[in-house]
Write a protein that holds these residues in place. Structure first.
Motif, short mmCIF file in Angstrom:
data_model
loop_
_atom_site.label_atom_id
_atom_site.label_comp_id
_atom_site.label_asym_id
_atom_site.label_seq_id
_atom_site.Cartn_x
_atom_site.Cartn_y
_atom_site.Cartn_z
N ARG A 189 0.83 -1.21 0.00
CA ARG A 189 0.00 0.00 0.00
C ARG A 189 0.87 1.25 0.00
O ARG A 189 0.57 2.23 -0.68
CB ARG A 189 -0.91 0.03 1.23
N ASN A 191 -16.57 12.46 -13.21
CA ASN A 191 -16.52 12.09 -11.79
C ASN A 191 -15.20 12.58 -11.21
O ASN A 191 -14.29 11.82 -10.93
CB ASN A 191 -16.66 10.57 -11.64
N GLY A 227 -14.50 11.05 -7.61
CA GLY A 227 -14.74 9.64 -7.30
C GLY A 227 -14.17 8.66 -8.28
O GLY A 227 -14.43 7.47 -8.19
N SER A 228 -13.35 9.15 -9.21
CA SER A 228 -12.75 8.21 -10.17
C SER A 228 -11.24 8.19 -9.98
O SER A 228 -10.62 9.23 -9.72
CB SER A 228 -13.13 8.64 -11.60
N SER A 229 -10.65 7.02 -10.13
CA SER A 229 -9.20 6.89 -9.91
C SER A 229 -8.41 7.73 -10.90
O SER A 229 -7.28 8.12 -10.62
CB SER A 229 -8.77 5.43 -10.04
N PHE A 230 -8.98 8.01 -12.06
CA PHE A 230 -8.27 8.81 -13.04
C PHE A 230 -8.38 10.30 -12.71
O PHE A 230 -7.40 11.04 -12.73
CB PHE A 230 -8.83 8.54 -14.45
N THR A 272 -10.97 14.34 -1.53
CA THR A 272 -11.23 12.95 -1.94
C THR A 272 -11.02 11.94 -0.81
O THR A 272 -11.21 10.75 -1.03
CB THR A 272 -10.27 12.55 -3.08
N SER A 273 -10.60 12.39 0.35
CA SER A 273 -10.20 11.50 1.46
C SER A 273 -9.11 10.53 0.99
O SER A 273 -8.96 9.44 1.53
CB SER A 273 -11.39 10.69 1.99
N GLY A 328 -9.05 8.99 -1.79
CA GLY A 328 -9.60 7.94 -2.64
C GLY A 328 -9.86 8.37 -4.06
O GLY A 328 -9.43 9.46 -4.44
N PRO A 329 -10.55 7.56 -4.84
CA PRO A 329 -11.07 6.24 -4.41
C PRO A 329 -9.92 5.26 -4.19
O PRO A 329 -8.94 5.32 -4.92
CB PRO A 329 -11.94 5.81 -5.59
N GLY A 330 -10.08 4.40 -3.22
CA GLY A 330 -8.97 3.54 -2.83
C GLY A 330 -7.83 4.41 -2.33
O GLY A 330 -8.02 5.23 -1.43
N ARG A 358 -12.61 3.32 2.03
CA ARG A 358 -11.80 3.21 0.82
C ARG A 358 -12.42 2.25 -0.19
O ARG A 358 -12.49 2.52 -1.38
CB ARG A 358 -10.39 2.73 1.18
N HIS A 359 -12.89 1.11 0.31
CA HIS A 359 -13.44 0.12 -0.62
C HIS A 359 -14.83 0.52 -1.11
O HIS A 359 -15.20 0.22 -2.25
CB HIS A 359 -13.42 -1.26 0.03
N GLN A 405 -15.68 3.55 -1.70
CA GLN A 405 -15.42 4.55 -2.76
C GLN A 405 -15.23 3.85 -4.11
O GLN A 405 -15.76 4.30 -5.13
CB GLN A 405 -14.14 5.33 -2.43
N LEU A 406 -14.48 2.76 -4.09
CA LEU A 406 -14.22 2.05 -5.34
C LEU A 406 -15.49 1.39 -5.88
O LEU A 406 -15.72 1.36 -7.09
CB LEU A 406 -13.12 1.00 -5.12
N GLY A 419 -17.86 4.18 -7.03
CA GLY A 419 -17.30 4.81 -8.23
C GLY A 419 -17.37 3.90 -9.45
O GLY A 419 -16.98 4.30 -10.54
N GLU A 461 -15.60 1.20 -9.96
CA GLU A 461 -14.29 0.68 -10.37
C GLU A 461 -14.11 -0.79 -10.01
O GLU A 461 -13.26 -1.46 -10.59
CB GLU A 461 -13.19 1.53 -9.74
#
Lengths: 318, 466
Positions: free
Chosen positions: A88, A173, A176-179, A261-262, A264-266, B439-440, B442-443, B446, B448
Motif C-alpha cells: 500500500r 466524476n 470519485g474516479s481513480s483517473f 477525496t479522502s 480515494g477512491p482507494g 476506501r473500498h 469509494q471504489l 465509483g 471501479e
C-alpha cells in the motif's frame, strides 16, 4: 557557494570569519557579536525546538513500536523492513509521485506563462491587480480552498460539470474516479499556490537587465526568440528554485487530498503524508509512521540532490 | 543611542554582567512563580468541604461523604479536569457551562475543561492520545460510543457499572432513561463506561417543500426499502440537479449502520469483521442501485448535504439530531423527520456520549460525581436547543416545546419502541476500520470494482481482533 569555496581554498574555511581568540577582539566587535546572537536567538531556539528536536525524536521513534498510550518497545529496523514490504505504501508513493509531477509541471509552466504575460503584455495598473488576485488564494487556508473546490467539483451537483454540460461534455466524476481524483487534487493545489510561483518569476523577470533585451532587439530577434534565447536561460535559476520548492511541497500535500477525496477512491489520490498521518493518528502506530517520515525525508533529499545535479545541464547563472 | 542602551552609563563590564544575570534570574523566577500559580489549579485558603457526595464504588451503604474524602487535595479545594472535543461552534461554551454548573453546586471543587481541537471523533481520539502521551492526566474524558472499545482495550477508563449499582441517586436517574439508550452505549463485555448525557439515533430527514412541489406524499413511519426507493425516485430529476436521497462519503454511523441494522446484520461479530456477508451485499447493492438509477448523487460531505437539502437539490438524507442547529441558523423550517425504512427487521441505530472516568484519575469518586451530575434534570434542561438529552422527562418537555421538526418526539419514542442496534460496530481501532470500509466503498460506488470484489477486498483488509 563561490565564497565558501574561496574560503576553503584559503585554508581557513568558516573559521576564518571568527577571531582566533575572543580576548583579541576589539570591544565593539564583541558587542556586535552578542547583539547578533540575541537577534538570532528567537528563530534559532524555535528552529532547534520545532525542527531539529522533533526530527531527532522521529529518528528515535522509528526504532520502536508505540501506540502513544502503552510503553514503547524497541524493534530496531523492523519498521523500515515493514515499509519496504508494504504494497500500500508503494502504491501511495506512486500516486504521490504522479500528482507531484503534474503539480510541478502545471504550477511552474503556467506560472511562467502568466508571469511573462503580466510583466510584458499588460499595462502596469492591470498587472498589479492580477498579481494581487493570483496571490490571494495562497494566503487563504488550504482547507477552505479545498472545501470550495469540493463543492464545485461534485459530479452531479457541482458548478464545473454544470458549465461543462453547456458545452456538451458528459458529467466527469472529478472526485470519485481513480483517473480524475488525482487530477482534481493537482488542480486545486495549483490554483492555491500558483500565485507564489508567479511572484517569484516576476522578480526573476525584473532582474533581467533591460540592455540585454534591447541588444537582442537591435540584432533583430523577435519576441519568441528573445524568450527562448534571453529570458528563459536567465530565468533558469528561478525555474530550478521553483521546481525544487514545488516538488517538496507536492510530496507534502495534505489538506487537498484529505478534504477533496479522502485520498480515494482507494488510494488513487492519497499522498505519503496523508498515509503517514493515518498510520500514526488513525492506527496509532507511531513507530511505523516515524519510519515512513524518515524514508520520505531520504526520498526528498535524494530527489533534491538529483535535481541539483541535473540542473547543471540546463541552468545558467549569467 | 545604541551604545547607551547596551551599556548603561557608569557600569563596568563585570557589574553589567552581574546586573544582567540578576535580572534574568529574577525574570525566570517570576515566570516560574506565575507558571506554578497557573498550574496549581487551586486557589484561596484551604476550606473544609461540606458538599455531600456519594459513596465509593462497592459501598452500598448509601452514606454521604465529603469531596475531600472522595479525593483531590485532601483538605482543601479539589480540582477536576476533563478533556472535551472542541468541534468549534458551541463546544467550548457547552464545556464551560458544564464546569460552571458543577462548580455552582460544588463550590469547593474547581472544574477545568481541557479543550482538544478536532473536526471528527477520529481526530479527537488521535489528538487526545497525543495530549495524554504528552503527560496530561485528566480525571474525565468526554467520549462517544465509538470510543468505548478503544478505552476498554487500552484500559484508559474504568467501568462505571459498580458506581451505577451502588449509588442510591442512580435509581431515579435510570428509571428516567430509556433502556435502549443504555444498551446503545454498553461495551462488548457488558460494562458501561459512561452515562449517556447526550445521544443520537438515526432518522430520515425529508424536505417538506420539495415533497409538496413534486406532489409526493409525506412518508409513513413504517415504510419499507422499496417504498423508500419509489418515493426517492419520484423526487429525482438528475437532469435538473434534483435527487431523492443523499448520503455522506465518510462515517459508518450515518452511511452504513442504519441500513445494515435493518437487514439484521452487522459490520462486526464481537471484534471480527463481517463485511462480506449476504446482508452487506444486500445493502451495498441497494445503495449502488440508487446511484446508478440517478436517485442519489455521488456521496458528499455532511456540510454539502445540509446545504443541498435546504436548497431542495436533495430531498432526503439520514442523520441524528445534529443538523437541526445548522437549519435553525438561517431559519430553515421546511423539513420533518420519519423512521429509517424498514427492512427484514427494524432496529434503531443509536450512539451516545458522556464522561468516562480515566484510569489515571486519583479522585475517581469525585469524577463520578461530575459524570452523574451531567444527567441531572437541571443540567439536561440546560443543554443547547436541538441537542439530545438522556432523561425521558426532559426530552418530552423539549419535544413538546419544539415546532420544527413536527415529529421531534420520534427520536425518543423510537428508542422506547424498537430494539437498539447493539453492539454498535466500534472496534478498538475505529478510525482504521472506518478507513478500510470507506476506501473500498469509494471504489464500489465509483464503479471501479464490483460489489462482490469490493466487499471481498474489504473483508480481507479489515483489521479488527488483535
Amino acid at each position: 557557494l563561490t565564497s565558501t569555496k574561496s574560503r576553503k581554498a584559503s585554508g581557513a574555511g568558516w573559521a576564518a570569519t571568527l577571531p582566533p581568540d575572543a580576548s583579541t577582539q576589539p570591544p565593539g566587535q564583541r558587542r556586535w557579536d552578542r547583539a547578533a546572537i540575541g537577534f538570532l536567538a528567537p528563530s534559532g531556539i524555535g528552529f532547534l525546538l520545532f525542527v531539529i528536536f522533533p526530527a531527532v525524536m522521529v529518528f528515535g521513534l522509528s526504532a520502536v513500536e508505540w501506540n502513544l498510550l502503552s510503553p514503547a518497545r524497541f524493534v530496531g529496523w523492523d519498521n523500515y523492513l515493514r515499509a519496504f514490504s508494504d504494497s500500500r505504501l508503494l502504491a501511495v508513493y506512486r500516486s504521490t509521485a504522479l500528482m507531484a509531477g503534474g503539480f510541478v509541471v502545471l504550477n511552474v509552466g503556467l506560472a511562467l506563462l502568466l508571469a511573462v504575460f503580466l510583466e510584458t503584455r499588460m499595462p502596469r495598473w492591470l498587472s498589479s491587480f492580477f498579481r494581487m488576485t493570483f496571490i490571494f488564494p495562497f494566503v487563504v487556508s488550504a482547507t477552505a480552498v479545498a472545501m470550495i473546490w469540493r463543492f464545485m467539483l461534485h459530479q452531479d451537483l457541482g458548478l464545473v460539470n454544470f458549465y461543462l454540460g453547456g458545452f456538451g461534455v458528459d458529467k466527469i466524476n472529478w472526485l470519485g474516479s481513480s483517473f480524475w481524483a488525482p487530477i482534481s487534487v493537482v488542480i486545486a493545489a495549483t490554483w492555491r499556490s500558483i500565485g507564489f510561483s508567479i511572484l517569484i518569476f516576476i522578480a526573476g523577470l525584473q532582474a533581467i537587465p533591460q540592455d540585454v533585451r534591447e541588444a537582442a532587439m537591435v540584432d533583430g530577434a523577435n519576441a519568441w526568440t528573445r524568450f527562448w534565447r534571453i529570458t528563459l536561460p536567465l530565468l533558469s535559476p528561478t525555474v530550478l528554485f521553483l521546481v525544487i520548492v514545488n516538488t517538496l511541497g507536492a510530496f507534502q500535500l495534505f489538506a487537498e487530498p484529505v478534504v477533496l477525496t479522502s485520498g480515494g477512491p482507494g488510494d488513487a489520490s492519497r499522498t505519503v503524508v496523508q498515509f503517514m498521518y493515518n498510520t500514526g493518528f488513525g492506527s496509532f502506530q507511531m513507530g511505523y509512521a516515524s519510519a515512513q517520515a524518515v524514508l520520505l525525508l531520504a526520498v526528498l533529499v535524494v530527489l533534491t540532490f538529483l535535481q541539483f545535479r541535473l540542473s547543471k545541464r540546463w541552468t545558467f547563472y549569467g | 543611542v545604541r551604545n547607551r542602551l547596551l551599556h548603561p552609563r557608569g557600569q563596568t563590564d563585570r557589574g553589567r554582567r552581574s546586573s544582567q544575570l540578576s535580572r534574568m534570574l529574577g525574570l525566570l523566577t517570576a515566570i516560574a512563580l506565575v507558571a506554578a500559580a497557573c498550574g496549581s489549579g487551586s486557589g484561596g485558603e484551604p476550606t473544609e468541604t461540606t458538599q455531600p457526595t456519594t459513596a465509593a464504588p462497592g459501598d452500598d451503604s448509601g452514606s454521604t461523604t465529603t469531596a475531600s474524602e472522595t479525593g483531590g487535595d485532601g483538605e482543601g479545594q479539589s480540582t477536576l479536569e476533563f478533556i472535551y472535543p472542541n468541534f468549534g461552534g458551541g463546544s467550548e461554551d457547552a464545556a464551560n457551562l458544564a464546569a460552571e454548573t458543577f462548580m455552582d453546586a460544588y463550590p469547593d471543587v474547581e472544574v477545568v475543561p481541557i479543550s482538544v481541537a478536532a473536526d471528527s471523533w477520529g481526530t479527537f481520539f488521535a489528538n487526545t492520545a497525543t495530549v495524554i502521551a504528552g503527560g496530561a492526566s485528566p480525571d474525565l474524558i468526554h467520549v462517544p460510543t465509538e470510543a468505548i472499545e478503544f478505552l476498554r482495550v487500552n484500559e484508559l477508563a474504568i467501568p462505571i457499572t459498580p458506581y451505577m449499582e451502588n449509588d442510591p441517586d442512580m435509581e431515579a436517574t435510570l428509571a428516567d432513561i430509556a433502556p435502549g439508550i443504555l444498551d446503545g452505549v454498553t461495551a462488548s463485555n457488558g460494562d458501561l463506561y459512561f452515562i449517556p448525557q447526550g445521544w443520537n439515533n438515526m432518522v430520515m430527514y425529508y424536505n417538506t417543500a420539495r415533497f409538496e412541489e413534486a406532489g409526493v406524499e409525506f412518508p409513513s413511519e413504517d415504510w419499507t426499502w422499496e417504498e423508500f426507493k419509489e418515493t426517492a425516485r419520484a423526487l429525482s430529476d438528475p437532469e435538473n440537479g434534483q435527487y431523492g436521497y443523499a448520503w455522506q462519503d465518510v462515517g459508518l454511523f450515518v452511511t452504513l449502520a442504519p441500513w445494515i441494522a435493518n437487514t439484521g446484520g452487522n459490520l462486526l461479530d464481537a471484534c471480527e469483521a463481517t463485511l462480506d456477508t449476504p446482508e452487506m451485499h444486500e445493502v451495498v447493492t441497494f445503495m449502488k442501485g440508487l446511484l446508478d438509477e440517478g436517485i442519489s448523487p455521488t456521496p458528499m460531505s455532511a456540510g454539502d448535504i445540509f446545504t443541498r437539502f435546504m436548497t431542495g437539490e436533495v430531498a432526503m438524507f439520514g442523520a441524528g439530531l445534529w443538523p437541526m442547529g445548522t437549519f435553525a441558523e438561517p431559519g430553515f423550517e421546511d423539513y420533518d423527520v420519519t423512521r429509517w425504512p424498514t427492512g427484514s427487521t427494524y432496529q434503531t441505530v443509536l450512539g451516545g456520549d458522556g464522561f468516562a472516568i480515566m484510569t489515571t484519575s486519583d479522585q475517581p469518586d469525585l469524577a463520578w460525581e461530575f459524570a452523574k451530575f451531567s444527567v441531572t434534570p437541571e443540567v439536561q434542561a440546560n443543554r443547547p436547543p436541538g441537542g439530545s438529552v438522556a432523561l425521558r422527562s426532559v426530552a418530552e418537555e423539549r419535544a413538546a416545546a419544539t415546532d420544527v421538526p413536527a415529529n421531534m418526539e420520534l427520536f425518543y419514542r423510537s428508542v422506547e419502541e424498537f430494539p437498539v442496534f447493539n453492539p454498535f460496530p466500534a472496534p478498538p481501532l475505529y478510525s482504521e476500520f472506518e478507513g478500510v470500509v470507506t476506501r473500498h466503498l469509494q471504489l464500489i460506488f465509483g464503479g471501479e470494482v464490483s460489489v462482490e470484489e469490493g466487499l471481498a477486498n474489504m473483508q480481507a483488509e479489515a483489521v479488527t481482533c488483535e
